[in-house]
Design a protein around this motif. Structure first.
Motif, PDB file in Angstrom:
ATOM      1  N   ASP A  16     -11.008   4.679  -4.380  1.00 28.79           N
ATOM      2  CA  ASP A  16     -10.316   3.429  -4.057  1.00 28.79           C
ATOM      3  C   ASP A  16      -9.560   3.538  -2.733  1.00 28.79           C
ATOM      4  OD1 ASP A  16      -9.509   3.177  -7.528  1.00 28.79           O
ATOM      5  OD2 ASP A  16     -11.035   2.017  -6.454  1.00 28.79           O
TER       6      ASP A  16
ATOM      7  N   GLN B 157      -2.725   0.169   3.898  1.00 31.80           N
ATOM      8  CA  GLN B 157      -3.449   1.389   3.540  1.00 31.80           C
ATOM      9  C   GLN B 157      -3.112   1.808   2.113  1.00 31.80           C
ATOM     10  OE1 GLN B 157      -5.665   3.506   5.453  1.00 31.80           O
ATOM     11  NE2 GLN B 157      -5.934   4.464   3.435  1.00 31.80           N
TER      12      GLN B 157
ATOM     13  N   ALA C   8      -8.705   3.208   0.828  1.00 32.86           N
ATOM     14  CA  ALA C   8      -9.234   2.264   1.812  1.00 32.86           C
ATOM     15  C   ALA C   8      -8.078   1.487   2.426  1.00 32.86           C
ATOM     16  CB  ALA C   8     -10.201   1.285   1.155  1.00 32.86           C
TER      17      ALA C   8
ATOM     18  N   TYR D 165      -6.804  -2.174   2.680  1.00 36.58           N
ATOM     19  CA  TYR D 165      -7.000  -3.388   1.903  1.00 36.58           C
ATOM     20  C   TYR D 165      -6.527  -4.599   2.713  1.00 36.58           C
ATOM     21  CZ  TYR D 165      -8.180  -0.751  -2.282  1.00 36.58           C
ATOM     22  OH  TYR D 165      -8.813   0.066  -3.189  1.00 36.58           O
ATOM     23  N   TYR D 166      -7.346  -5.642   2.699  1.00 37.79           N
ATOM     24  CA  TYR D 166      -7.061  -6.867   3.434  1.00 37.79           C
ATOM     25  C   TYR D 166      -7.087  -8.062   2.487  1.00 37.79           C
ATOM     26  CZ  TYR D 166      -8.606  -4.065   7.448  1.00 37.79           C
ATOM     27  OH  TYR D 166      -8.768  -3.090   8.400  1.00 37.79           O
TER      28      TYR D 166
ATOM     29  N   GLY E 145       0.807  -1.201   0.000  1.00 38.81           N
ATOM     30  CA  GLY E 145       0.000   0.000   0.000  1.00 38.81           C
ATOM     31  C   GLY E 145       0.846   1.258   0.000  1.00 38.81           C
TER      32      GLY E 145
ATOM     33  N   ARG F 198     -16.678  -3.075   5.194  1.00 37.98           N
ATOM     34  CA  ARG F 198     -15.686  -3.781   4.399  1.00 37.98           C
ATOM     35  C   ARG F 198     -16.387  -4.512   3.259  1.00 37.98           C
ATOM     36  NH1 ARG F 198     -11.569  -7.170   7.865  1.00 37.98           N
ATOM     37  NH2 ARG F 198     -13.482  -8.314   8.378  1.00 37.98           N
TER      38      ARG F 198
ATOM     39  N   GLY G 194      -4.200  -5.347   7.426  1.00 41.39           N
ATOM     40  CA  GLY G 194      -4.497  -4.475   6.309  1.00 41.39           C
ATOM     41  C   GLY G 194      -3.309  -3.646   5.866  1.00 41.39           C
TER      42      GLY G 194
ATOM     43  N   TRP H  66      -9.520 -10.549  -1.738  1.00 41.95           N
ATOM     44  CA  TRP H  66      -9.141  -9.202  -1.308  1.00 41.95           C
ATOM     45  C   TRP H  66     -10.400  -8.446  -0.905  1.00 41.95           C
ATOM     46  CZ3 TRP H  66      -4.454  -7.212  -0.331  1.00 41.95           C
ATOM     47  CH2 TRP H  66      -3.327  -7.840  -0.871  1.00 41.95           C
TER      48      TRP H  66
ATOM     49  N   ARG I 245     -11.668  -4.536   1.019  1.00 40.65           N
ATOM     50  CA  ARG I 245     -11.220  -3.188   1.383  1.00 40.65           C
ATOM     51  C   ARG I 245     -12.280  -2.525   2.246  1.00 40.65           C
ATOM     52  NH1 ARG I 245     -11.535   0.001  -4.477  1.00 40.65           N
ATOM     53  NH2 ARG I 245     -13.822   0.079  -4.651  1.00 40.65           N
ATOM     54  N   GLN I 246     -11.807  -1.616   3.079  1.00 44.08           N
ATOM     55  CA  GLN I 246     -12.716  -0.868   3.936  1.00 44.08           C
ATOM     56  C   GLN I 246     -12.337   0.596   3.889  1.00 44.08           C
ATOM     57  OE1 GLN I 246     -13.045  -2.203   8.016  1.00 44.08           O
ATOM     58  NE2 GLN I 246     -15.062  -1.258   8.205  1.00 44.08           N
TER      59      GLN I 246
END
Length: 125
Positions: free
Chosen positions: A89, A120, A91, A93-94, A8, A44, A118, A35, A37-38
């Motif tokens: 976009d 960022q 967020a 990301y996990y 990220g 999420r 996550g 994948w 994202r939140q």
């Protein structure tokens, strides 16, 4: 068992980033990777997944045509190539893993077996 998400950062609109999800303790031929994202103030959401065992991939409409998910078996790592990034976009990301059930993959959060921390992603000028 561990998933490590990385890659990220801060990028300008229209730019690109590649996220990595490195798996340890299991091999990707037995698990599918998803994948999520939140974004700030939002729930999420699942955006992409890949089943390395059969090559099935899925992308949410919001990222289709801009994001590409892939697997490097030699590194036991899944990548999310993100192009033409937009401010929306932004967020955390996990990545997450669920055992391969014989076909494809999914992004049902409650059915994930393992989660990574996550990473960022911020898209801003």
């Amino acid at each position: 068992v561990q998933l490590q998400a990385s890659g990220g950062g801060l990028v300008q609109p229209g730019g690109s980033l590649t996220l990595s999800c490195a798996a340890s303790g299991f091999t990707l031929d037995r698990y599918s990777i998803s994948w999520f994202r939140q974004a700030p103030g939002k729930e999420r959401e699942g955006i992409s997944c890949i089943a390395s065992a059969d090559g099935f991939t899925w992308h949410a409409n919001s990222v289709k045509g801009r994001f590409t998910i892939s697997t490097d078996y030699t590194k036991n790592t899944v990548y999310l190539q993100m192009n033409n990034l937009r401010p929306e976009d932004t967020a955390v990301y996990y990545c997450a893993a669920h055992i391969y059930g014989g076909f494809g993959c999914h992004v049902v959060q409650g059915r994930m077996d393992y989660w990574g921390e996550g990473t960022q992603v911020t898209v801003s000028s």
